[in-house]
Enzyme design. Structure first.
Site, mmCIF file in Angstrom:
data_model
loop_
_atom_site.group_PDB
_atom_site.id
_atom_site.type_symbol
_atom_site.label_atom_id
_atom_site.label_comp_id
_atom_site.label_asym_id
_atom_site.label_seq_id
_atom_site.Cartn_x
_atom_site.Cartn_y
_atom_site.Cartn_z
ATOM 1 N N GLN A 1 0.832 -1.203 0.000
ATOM 2 C CA GLN A 1 0.000 0.000 0.000
ATOM 3 C C GLN A 1 0.869 1.257 0.000
ATOM 4 O OE1 GLN A 1 -2.307 1.702 3.362
ATOM 5 N NE2 GLN A 1 -4.128 1.234 2.141
ATOM 6 N N CYS B 1 -6.797 7.185 5.043
ATOM 7 C CA CYS B 1 -6.193 7.429 6.351
ATOM 8 C C CYS B 1 -6.648 8.782 6.898
ATOM 9 C CB CYS B 1 -4.672 7.398 6.250
ATOM 10 S SG CYS B 1 -3.846 7.720 7.834
ATOM 11 N N ASN C 1 -15.216 -2.678 4.870
ATOM 12 C CA ASN C 1 -14.270 -2.486 5.964
ATOM 13 C C ASN C 1 -14.934 -1.623 7.029
ATOM 14 O OD1 ASN C 1 -11.400 -0.473 6.542
ATOM 15 N ND2 ASN C 1 -11.625 -2.557 7.272
ATOM 16 N N ASP D 1 -15.711 -2.188 11.559
ATOM 17 C CA ASP D 1 -16.476 -2.948 12.557
ATOM 18 C C ASP D 1 -16.570 -4.435 12.248
ATOM 19 O OD1 ASP D 1 -16.810 -0.600 13.897
ATOM 20 O OD2 ASP D 1 -18.942 -0.352 13.441
ATOM 21 N N SER E 1 -9.569 -5.121 10.215
ATOM 22 C CA SER E 1 -8.580 -4.127 10.651
ATOM 23 C C SER E 1 -8.316 -4.258 12.138
ATOM 24 C CB SER E 1 -9.067 -2.715 10.299
ATOM 25 O OG SER E 1 -9.186 -2.557 8.903
#
Length: 338
Positions: free
Chosen positions: A85, A115, A215, A217, A239
């Site tokens: 990444q 991010c 993506n 929870d 994550s």
């Protein structure tokens, strides 16, 4: 436990196609800064051998000026499938960095556009690109032309509640050549607070023809199944749920493939994994690895008697022996209790 619908079960039984590349798992390990190094990825892969792993995000501008590639780009030849990444806001630098990533063995190149951290967004990277969709599209287009592997994007639903522009943004990413989109169901302003808004993932899935990965929870097998059912996404990315728990990706993958849950690791098994993690980080990074291991070990230390006290002690360890001794004492106590 939520049960897989027949339609979803049939869909998830097929490989995930990212452009011309196939992955035999629909469960991915998220790139996590300061976490998903070679050591961590090996622990995750032990339980999820077919899942896509991601390196920590790499600064493309930094790569432009260095003579040696940073350790966070190091890829084990045996750990495929693997994605590197990248983050930045300069199309030329990102294209150059992508070429380096492919030489290092990346099966895909992922561009971070999600991010939320200030030091990233203030320099134009990460989720700040949600506010610059034309530039984001130019970046994807430039990187796609630079490398022979699929280019993917990880992003959020918007900058804040007043600027949720993910539908337009996602379509622009696809049109620019992105072969997969991973969507964290929160705005940049939310950070990691409040529930992930999976409904937006479902809306994006409806308008894109490329795979959409959900993506946010995904802390359990049950959460992963509910998310897939609610969104229609092509897979899930884990994550924070893997912090101190490198078993999660494999647990979800196992359920999707077999329809039954794996037996969860015991407290002792998790603590044994913590010891292994500490030892491996020291062997890989030396004293710096021990300092980095402190946070990992505190994440492992929860859910059993004495966990709070152990966390406080592990946060200060200076040597491998010290950390292992502390954990061994707790393991002995747990054995006596059980």
């Amino acid at each position: 436990m939520t049960v897989l619908s027949a339609e979803l079960k049939q869909k998830l039984a097929t490989p995930l196609k990212i452009g011309n590349f196939e992955v035999k798992s629909r469960v991915l390990q998220s790139p996590l800064s300061g976490v998903t190094d070679l050591v961590f990825r090996r622990l995750v892969r032990r339980h999820a051998p077919e899942s896509m792993m991601y390196t920590e995000m790499v600064n493309a501008t930094g790569l432009h000026y260095v003579k040696e590639l940073p350790q966070i780009m190091e890829v084990d030849n045996n750990e495929r499938p693997i994605s590197i990444q990248l983050f930045d806001c300069r199309p030329d630098f990102l294209a150059e960095a992508a070429e380096m990533a492919v030489k290092e063995g990346a099966d895909t190149v992922d561009i971070n556009m999600g991010c939320p951290v200030n030091k990233i967004t203030k320099n134009g990277g990460g989720s700040s690109l949600l506010r610059q969709p034309e530039l984001a599209g130019e970046i994807v287009n430039k990187v796609v032309k630079a490398v022979p592997v699929p280019v993917t994007v990880k992003t959020r639903i918007g900058w804040n509640n007043q600027e949720i522009n993910i539908l337009e943004f996602a379509k622009r990413m696809e049109d620019a050549g992105a072969q997969m989109l991973t969507l964290h169901g929160r705005t940049r302003a939310q950070g990691y607070n409040g529930p992930a808004r999976w409904e937006w993932i479902g809306k994006v899935k409806e308008i894109l023809s490329i795979p959409v990965i959900a993506n946010g929870d995904i802390f359990s097998v049950d959460a992963a199944i509910r998310c897939l059912e609610e969104t229609g996404a092509d897979g899930v990315m884990c994550s924070r749920g893997t912090l101190g728990y490198p078993f999660l990706v494999g647990e979800i993958d196992y359920f999707l493939k077999n329809g039954v849950e794996k037996v969860a690791p015991t407290a002792v098994e998790k603590l044994e994994c913590a010891k292994e993690h500490l030892q491996a980080l020291w062997e890989y990074k030396g004293d710096r690895g021990i300092r980095q291991a402190r946070k990992h070990m505190t994440w492992y230390a929860k859910g059993f008697p004495g966990a709070g006290e152990l966390r406080g002690q592990l946060a200060k360890v200076e040597t491998v022996e010290q950390g292992c001794d502390l954990i061994d004492k707790v393991i002995e106590n747990l054995a006596l209790v059980n």
